[in-house]
Design an enzyme around this catalytic site. Structure first.
Site, PDB file in Angstrom:
ATOM      1  N   ASP A  93      39.093  28.360  42.869  1.00  0.00           N
ATOM      2  CA  ASP A  93      38.205  28.249  43.617  1.00  0.00           C
ATOM      3  C   ASP A  93      37.544  29.203  44.031  1.00  0.00           C
ATOM      4  O   ASP A  93      38.114  30.165  44.217  1.00  0.00           O
ATOM      5  CB  ASP A  93      38.621  27.306  45.000  1.00  0.00           C
ATOM      6  CG  ASP A  93      37.636  26.509  45.690  1.00  0.00           C
ATOM      7  OD1 ASP A  93      36.836  26.370  45.078  1.00  0.00           O
ATOM      8  OD2 ASP A  93      37.683  26.088  46.733  1.00  0.00           O
ATOM      9  N   TRP A  94      36.096  29.267  44.083  1.00  0.00           N
ATOM     10  CA  TRP A  94      35.566  30.440  44.813  1.00  0.00           C
ATOM     11  C   TRP A  94      35.437  30.524  46.097  1.00  0.00           C
ATOM     12  O   TRP A  94      35.210  29.151  46.915  1.00  0.00           O
ATOM     13  CB  TRP A  94      33.769  30.220  44.384  1.00  0.00           C
ATOM     14  CG  TRP A  94      33.055  31.246  44.882  1.00  0.00           C
ATOM     15  CD1 TRP A  94      32.079  31.282  45.891  1.00  0.00           C
ATOM     16  CD2 TRP A  94      32.886  32.621  44.503  1.00  0.00           C
ATOM     17  NE1 TRP A  94      31.628  32.336  46.281  1.00  0.00           N
ATOM     18  CE2 TRP A  94      31.762  33.363  45.115  1.00  0.00           C
ATOM     19  CE3 TRP A  94      33.380  33.349  43.117  1.00  0.00           C
ATOM     20  CZ2 TRP A  94      31.440  34.722  44.960  1.00  0.00           C
ATOM     21  CZ3 TRP A  94      32.603  34.715  42.913  1.00  0.00           C
ATOM     22  CH2 TRP A  94      32.044  35.292  43.945  1.00  0.00           C
ATOM     23  N   ASP A 196      51.441  43.093  46.599  1.00  0.00           N
ATOM     24  CA  ASP A 196      50.348  44.002  46.284  1.00  0.00           C
ATOM     25  C   ASP A 196      49.257  43.934  47.329  1.00  0.00           C
ATOM     26  O   ASP A 196      48.144  43.736  47.227  1.00  0.00           O
ATOM     27  CB  ASP A 196      49.593  43.646  44.756  1.00  0.00           C
ATOM     28  CG  ASP A 196      48.906  44.801  44.525  1.00  0.00           C
ATOM     29  OD1 ASP A 196      48.612  45.704  45.036  1.00  0.00           O
ATOM     30  OD2 ASP A 196      48.142  44.587  43.518  1.00  0.00           O
TER      31      ASP A 196
END
Length: 289
Positions: A93-94, A196
């Site tokens: 999804d954006w 990360d």
């Protein structure tokens, strides 16, 4: 690439007209695209000549974090496991960022809550990646053993093979590995870690809700994660204040923080070269110089 993206959208059930495809930032390792169809907006990564599990382990990390119901992650639609140099895609999804109501304090509380989700062992069930570098994994009862064998030693050996370990650095690194149990605890709880977590891997979403992206998931000492957040300037003070209020940090953290940051500095040494050598040497000198 555009044709591959259109074919992938059809494969996941979106056969509506594609209105826009354009390349966006965030593609240091992969090519990254914003895609808008009649139905929705997508963020799509593409890459070739990657191991088949490259996108699979990222997808698995997103699912692990989502299942904690603590920190939001983008919705995952599909991923490829390419072979023989073929191009693979990861479709999500954006997330349309908005600073409205978003604070590092909220992120700090949510990361602390994520760290409360624990496993019976340290490590992870399959190998992952840090950037483009492979991270060997495995499941260990002992955090110290995992950190030495599956984090520091592989990067140490990579640095030797790439010529990034001159004799003095190599000798001090060898001594440090032998004496690691002088500083690193073995009996910590295996917390779920993003793996990360630097400033570029979170973003504010709708209504300021913080989202985590690009995980390199593992279970381990939560202080390992916190140490990395401080490597390159750190997060705002409000992040750490909120984290500590939600989950107090043990007094020995300053003693282990440089040793945990050493791993990520070795990664950068192997990725970018001697520009990071002095930072590695500073830590080695502090402990075994």
């Amino acid at each position: 690439m555009e044709q591959l993206i259109k074919e992938k959208l059809v494969a996941i059930g979106d056969s509506s007209a594609v209105h826009k495809i354009h390349q966006v930032g965030g593609g240091d390792i992969n090519q990254a695209y914003y895609v808008r169809t009649r139905e929705r907006e997508y963020f799509i990564k593409g890459n070739n000549n990657i191991p088949p599990h490259f996108f699979r382990v990222e997808a698995k990390g997103l699912r692990y974090i989502k299942e904690t119901k603590t920190v939001a992650v983008p919705e995952l639609f599909d991923y490829d496991e390419p072979e023989n140099g073929e191009t693979g895609l990861l479709v999500m999804d954006w997330i349309e960022g908005s600073s409205s109501g978003s604070t590092p304090e909220l992120l700090g509380r949510k990361v602390a809550a994520m760290h409360q989700h624990q496993n019976s062992q340290h490590g992870f069930s399959e190998d992952t990646f840090i950037g483009a570098l492979p991270q060997p994994n495995g499941l260990y009862d002992n955090w110290l053993t995992y950190y030495r064998e599956q984090r520091l030693k592989p990067q140490f050996h990579t640095a030797i093979s790439q010529g990034n370990m001159p004799e003095t650095r190599r000798k001090r690194m060898t001594v440090l590995l032998d004496r690691l149990d002088d500083w690193i605890p073995s009996s910590v709880s295996p917390s779920l870690l993003h793996g990360d977590l630097w400033g570029g891997n979170w973003l504010p979403g709708p209504n300021g809700e913080p989202f985590l992206i690009d995980p390199s998931i593992l279970f381990g000492d939560r202080l390992f994660e916190l140490a990395f957040t401080e490597v390159f300037g750190g997060f705002p003070d409000d992040f750490y204040k909120a984290y500590k209020e939600a989950s107090p940090i043990p007094d020995y953290y300053p003693d282990v923080k440089p040793l945990y940051q050493l791993y990520y500095l070795l990664v950068h040494l192997n990725m970018f070269g001697e520009a990071y050598g002095s930072l590695v040497d500073r830590i080695l000198n502090e402990y075994v110089g």
